[in-house]
Design a protein around this motif. Structure first.
Motif, PDB file in Angstrom:
ATOM      1  N   VAL A 157     -17.432   7.888 -32.335  1.00  0.00           N
ATOM      2  CA  VAL A 157     -17.293   6.277 -31.721  1.00  0.00           C
ATOM      3  C   VAL A 157     -18.742   5.951 -31.128  1.00  0.00           C
ATOM      4  O   VAL A 157     -19.447   5.101 -31.258  1.00  0.00           O
ATOM      5  CB  VAL A 157     -16.123   6.008 -31.234  1.00  0.00           C
ATOM      6  N   GLY A 183      -8.430   3.334 -31.059  1.00  0.00           N
ATOM      7  CA  GLY A 183      -8.248   2.088 -31.133  1.00  0.00           C
ATOM      8  C   GLY A 183      -6.669   1.349 -30.392  1.00  0.00           C
ATOM      9  O   GLY A 183      -7.021   0.250 -30.216  1.00  0.00           O
ATOM     10  N   ARG A 241     -14.280  -0.449 -27.428  1.00  0.00           N
ATOM     11  CA  ARG A 241     -14.499  -1.238 -28.499  1.00  0.00           C
ATOM     12  C   ARG A 241     -14.869  -0.347 -29.991  1.00  0.00           C
ATOM     13  O   ARG A 241     -15.963   0.557 -29.825  1.00  0.00           O
ATOM     14  CB  ARG A 241     -16.010  -2.000 -28.113  1.00  0.00           C
ATOM     15  N   MET A 242     -13.955  -0.526 -30.859  1.00  0.00           N
ATOM     16  CA  MET A 242     -14.208   0.434 -31.887  1.00  0.00           C
ATOM     17  C   MET A 242     -14.986  -0.063 -33.149  1.00  0.00           C
ATOM     18  O   MET A 242     -15.189  -1.367 -33.184  1.00  0.00           O
ATOM     19  CB  MET A 242     -12.684   0.617 -32.751  1.00  0.00           C
TER      20      MET A 242
END
Length: 331
Positions: A68, A97, A103-104
């Motif tokens: 990520v 998530g 914040r994906m």
């Protein structure tokens, strides 16, 4: 590149039933445009073709949080996953998530190739090959030893059709298919005249094309009778038979045999009187006459007799005080 853009993670899958390197155009576009392409499997079948196409692949499997972070700033990371997927990675991404603290990046599942119709037949061939090599029972079987099972499975298929049981029909079709694959696998081992499942398939494909010139050629057939007439003419030429009765298996059930002989004679335009037997064996001749007349009327005498026998069976069970289930079997 937007520093606030969380980027994109693409999980690229491919079917092992399709030749490696045969990827979709969107898959190739994504691979070429990616900032990183990762693959944990050093023997992944797509790797030689990606290298040949100039796509650099890193042999690494970072945890979900590192992946990520690597996408931050609008970067795209493609992860090649095997046929079983990557449970560790997907579970990790799901946890991140679901936490709401990260914040994906956009997560995309991109199939690089799809199974073609009939692709699962390849699995069946591979499974049969492994069983033939490793199973003590299967490895000893011969054509002769399996013959009775082909007959049994065919009858069970007919029963499923007559019962109208869709689930049973699917299973019995599989059992019949297994007999074909099993025999083809045994034939592959023959020292003098070996052949395999591909040869079996090629033979029936060639036969179907040859016998359907109204589909694959220039001939026309307006009705089912036209198709049947051409089929019989073609068979006669192919087999070079002396009689219309040649090729009719005499070992099949009696009513079916009688109906088949009657059908062959009628198709050939032969007016053959039905034989009459002596009083001692007259029953067989009466059954012969009934079977031939049923076939002329478009009735399958075997199916008709089975239906009548089922009704008779249910009547017997009722007389015994038993209750028949949906298929005439006590629950």
């Amino acid at each position: 590149m937007n520093a606030q853009d969380p980027g994109r993670i693409v999980l690229l899958t491919s079917s092992h039933r399709v030749a490696p390197g045969l990827l979709s155009w969107p898959a190739w576009q994504t691979l070429r445009a990616a900032d990183r392409v990762l693959c944990a499997e050093r023997d992944h079948p797509q790797l030689p073709y990606l290298r040949e196409a100039g796509v650099a692949v890193e042999h690494t499997a970072p945890p979900a949080d590192e992946l990520v972070d690597d996408c931050a700033g609008g970067r795209t990371v493609v992860v090649l996953v095997g046929g079983e997927g990557d449970q560790r990675l997907t579970d990790g991404l799901a946890r991140l998530g679901g936490s709401g603290r990260v914040r994906m990046p956009d997560l995309e599942l991109l199939p690089g190739s799809y199974d073609l119709p009939g692709a699962r037949l390849l699995d069946l061939v591979q499974v049969m090959d492994r069983i033939r090599l490793s199973c003590p029972w299967t490895s000893q079987k011969t054509h002769e030893g399996l013959a009775k099972y082909a007959i049994e499975e065919a009858y069970e298929l007919v029963e499923a059709i007559e019962d109208g049981d869709r689930e049973e029909l699917r299973e019995e079709l599989g059992d019949v298919l297994l007999q074909v694959v099993f025999h083809a696998r045994i034939a592959q081992e023959d020292q003098e005249e070996p052949f395999g499942i591909d040869d079996v398939a090629a033979t029936i494909v060639e036969k179907l094309i040859h016998r359907h010139p109204h589909v694959f050629g220039d001939e026309t057939a307006e009705t089912a009778d036209d198709v049947r007439a051409h089929w019989l003419r073609t068979k006669a030429i192919e087999k070079q038979r002396e009689s219309v009765t040649d090729g009719v298996p005499l070992g099949q059930p009696g009513l079916a045999l009688a109906a088949k002989l009657g059908s062959r004679a009628r198709a050939a335009g032969l007016d053959v009187p039905l034989p009459e037997g002596a009083a001692a064996d007259g029953t067989g001749y009466r059954l012969l006459a009934l079977a031939v007349r049923a076939e002329e009327d478009g009735i399958d005498p075997e199916a008709a007799l089975r239906a009548a026998a089922r009704t008779y069976r249910d009547a017997i069970r009722a007389a015994e005080g038993l209750t028949a289930g949906p298929e005439g079997v006590e629950d």
